[in-house]
Design an enzyme around this catalytic site. Structure first.
Site, PDB file in Angstrom:
ATOM      1  N   LYS A  75      23.890  -6.141 -14.992  1.00  0.00           N
ATOM      2  CA  LYS A  75      23.613  -5.549 -13.671  1.00  0.00           C
ATOM      3  C   LYS A  75      22.697  -4.352 -13.857  1.00  0.00           C
ATOM      4  O   LYS A  75      22.931  -3.519 -14.754  1.00  0.00           O
ATOM      5  CB  LYS A  75      24.948  -5.122 -13.046  1.00  0.00           C
ATOM      6  CG  LYS A  75      24.854  -4.579 -11.624  1.00  0.00           C
ATOM      7  CD  LYS A  75      26.250  -4.215 -11.105  1.00  0.00           C
ATOM      8  CE  LYS A  75      26.244  -3.806  -9.650  1.00  0.00           C
ATOM      9  NZ  LYS A  75      27.594  -3.475  -9.140  1.00  0.00           N
ATOM     10  N   SER A 150      28.626  -5.758  -4.826  1.00  0.00           N
ATOM     11  CA  SER A 150      27.250  -5.421  -5.095  1.00  0.00           C
ATOM     12  C   SER A 150      26.671  -6.104  -6.338  1.00  0.00           C
ATOM     13  O   SER A 150      25.453  -6.110  -6.509  1.00  0.00           O
ATOM     14  CB  SER A 150      27.111  -3.908  -5.257  1.00  0.00           C
ATOM     15  OG  SER A 150      27.859  -3.457  -6.382  1.00  0.00           O
ATOM     16  N   SER A 174      33.147  -4.840  -6.312  1.00  0.00           N
ATOM     17  CA  SER A 174      31.808  -5.370  -6.576  1.00  0.00           C
ATOM     18  C   SER A 174      31.681  -6.360  -7.722  1.00  0.00           C
ATOM     19  O   SER A 174      30.617  -6.942  -7.900  1.00  0.00           O
ATOM     20  CB  SER A 174      30.825  -4.224  -6.814  1.00  0.00           C
ATOM     21  OG  SER A 174      30.415  -3.708  -5.579  1.00  0.00           O
TER      22      SER A 174
HETATM   23  N1  GLN Z   1      31.686  -2.918  -1.049  1.00  0.00           N
HETATM   24  C1  GLN Z   1      32.156  -1.673  -1.536  1.00  0.00           C
HETATM   25  C2  GLN Z   1      31.181  -0.581  -1.176  1.00  0.00           C
HETATM   26  O1  GLN Z   1      30.239  -0.865  -0.551  1.00  0.00           O
HETATM   27  C3  GLN Z   1      32.387  -1.741  -3.019  1.00  0.00           C
HETATM   28  C4  GLN Z   1      31.156  -1.566  -3.823  1.00  0.00           C
HETATM   29  C5  GLN Z   1      31.408  -1.564  -5.301  1.00  0.00           C
HETATM   30  O2  GLN Z   1      32.470  -1.970  -5.760  1.00  0.00           O
HETATM   31  N2  GLN Z   1      30.440  -1.053  -6.032  1.00  0.00           N
HETATM   32  O3  GLN Z   1      31.346   0.543  -1.511  1.00  0.00           O
END
Ligand code: GLN
Length: 489
Positions: A75, A150, A174
């Protein structure tokens, strides 16, 4: 085995071929490159590749190491020396990493080859990868839908057989949520299990790096390489790392699984509800005892998360000011103009929304009412889990309340997007570990959309949730399904 079939292999199977010298690490890189060229224009999982560098590493790799010769996608929020690390943001578009994150150092020591950087929501803020400033990533199961986020690029690459495995980061879901929406396995380690050194920080008390893979065994193999103490991250726990593959293969006799009653209520898609019910029955037929448990603070988890995470993000993102690295606004009038315009021009809408929210909840006059209160409720959430784990070995829930949604469907409605995190964020707030494993499909508009089952374990109990997930996985065929576009490529 032809070159064309290689990319569909699991890491475990690839290793067997490499060790028997039936295929060389160089051939693996070539096969993966061909695969990415064939499929990634349609998916958009990768932001950056350097095949020549990977080929050189492959030529020198020792295939007898635990992950020897295995290429892994990373990532683009984890630093790999000499490679870009954009975080999906314009503000870091031209940045090149000057060092390896600890997980990369450990992967290299295990023989793996960091192969390519994958797309993500800007600074990992989002649940669909649509907040990337770089490009759009599509779900391999239905190209009109999101891969989740994400870590959507990592999930889509693995699901499309365009990566053998990948690293993602999970602050509120994410890793697990895109794994669920893309039909693969994703593990969020307990807080402190894996070093965060070299992971660009979003919310430092919640972030963890973990694997996205085709199978549970592959997740265990990557965990063996990346877990453990690190002198460069004081939050990385100094606890022994078990061999995570050792617990695989045990049955579910004597295992107690908790069904949180607050999790299976209204608001869950009917396909998902049916798939989870079937998975619970399956686990019970495998010998597990199913117990109802209660997590009374569930209704506060989203509010607490979006206070704590944005507060920490507002502090962590203060460093992007146009002075030290990354994007710099042109012709500033003075220093304040430089800061202001660099951030105005460099950050996207969601990141700005989080910085504003986070600054607000930390500001004097509101700190007690929001941030401090959220921290107290975070303590209650932790206690809920501690009570539940006195009775059961792991908790079961859906990973996401909905299957993959259409690209563009939720971008105008951030709250709707935040609500999709309901089942995943509490584990980050409490520091527990969690895994998502494929458990079925929803048939929607002629497409099969994957469904993920989440298992949550107490802190440092990764071995246990891997064992349970593996026993379930091996009793089903879900993990063998391949998106039609990947089967045809
Ligand atoms: N969807 C969550 C957010 O937008 C989690 C994101 C993540 O785990 N990086 O913060």
């Amino acid at each position: 085995m032809t070159e064309k079939d290689l990319p569909a292999l699991t890491i475990a199977d690839l290793q067997l071929l490499l060790r028997r010298r039936e295929v060389s690490a160089r051939e693996v890189i070539d096969a993966l490159q061909a695969r990415i060229e064939a499929i990634d224009p349609a998916i958009g999982a990768y932001l950056w590749l350097d095949v020549e560098a990977a080929a050189r590493e492959a030529e020198n790799s020792n295939v007898d190491l635990p992950l020897g010769g295995v290429p892994l996608a990373i990532k683009d929020i984890i630093n790999v020396m000499g490679q870009p690390c954009t975080c999906g943001s314009k503000i870091l578009q031209s940045y090149r990493a000057t060092y390896d994150a600890t997980v990369i150092r450990k992967l290299r020591a295990a023989g793996a080859i960091p192969f390519g950087k994958t797309n993500l929501d800007e600074f990992a803020m989002g649940s669909s990868t649509e907040n990337s400033a770089m490009k759009m990533t599509r779900n391999p199961w239905d190209l009109s839908r999101v891969p989740g986020g994400s870590s959507g690029g990592s999930a889509a690459a693995v699901a499309a057989n365009a990566a053998f495995g990948a690293l993602g980061s999970d602050t509120g879901g994410s890793i697990r949520q895109p794994a669920a929406l893309s039909g693969i396995v994703g593990l969020k380690p307990s807080y402190g299990r894996v070093s965060r050194f070299g992971l660009v920080a979003f919310a430092s008390s919640l972030d963890q790096i973990g694997p996205l893979t085709k199978t549970v065994r592959d997740a265990a193999l990557i965990m063996n390489a990346i877990a453990g103490h690190d002198a460069q991250d004081t939050t990385a726990l100094n606890e022994p790392v078990p061999d995570y593959t050792a617990s695989l293969g045990h049955d579910l006799g004597g295992v107690r699984l908790g069904l949180p009653k607050e999790y299976l209520t209204e608001g869950i898609d009917s396909h998902i509800k049916a798939a989870i019910d079937a998975a619970v029955n399956q686990m019970s037929s495998l010998g597990a005892e199913i117990v109802e448990v209660s997590l009374p603070t569930t209704e506060y988890a989203i509010a607490v998360y979006y206070i704590v995470a944005t507060a920490e993000a507002s502090a962590n993102l203060a460093r992007f000011d146009g002075v030290r690295y990354g994007y710099r606004a042109e012709n500033p009038r003075d220093i304040l103009d430089l800061y202001g315009r660099t951030r105005e021009e460099g950050f996207g809408a969601e990141v700005k929304r989080r910085i504003i929210l986070g600054t607000y909840v930390l500001s004097s006059g509101y700190y007690d009412a929001y941030y401090l209160r959220a921290q107290k409720v975070r303590g209650l959430i932790r206690e809920d889990f501690a009570r539940a784990f006195e009775k059961v070995d792991a908790l079961i829930s859906p990973t996401s309340p909905v299957p993959a949604f259409k690209l563009g469907e939720r971008v105008a409605d951030p709250l709707q997007m935040y609500l999709a995190d309901i089942f995943t964020i509490a584990a980050n707030l409490a520091g527990n570990c969690g895994i998502s494993v494929p458990c079925g499909f929803a048939e929607v508009d002629g497409h099969r959309l994957p469904i993920g089952l989440q298992l949550l374990g107490k802190a440092l109990d990764e071995g246990r949730i891997l064992q349970i997930a593996h026993a379930y996985e091996q009793s089903t065929d879900w993990h063998k399904a391949c998106p039609p576009i990947a089967a045809a490529a």
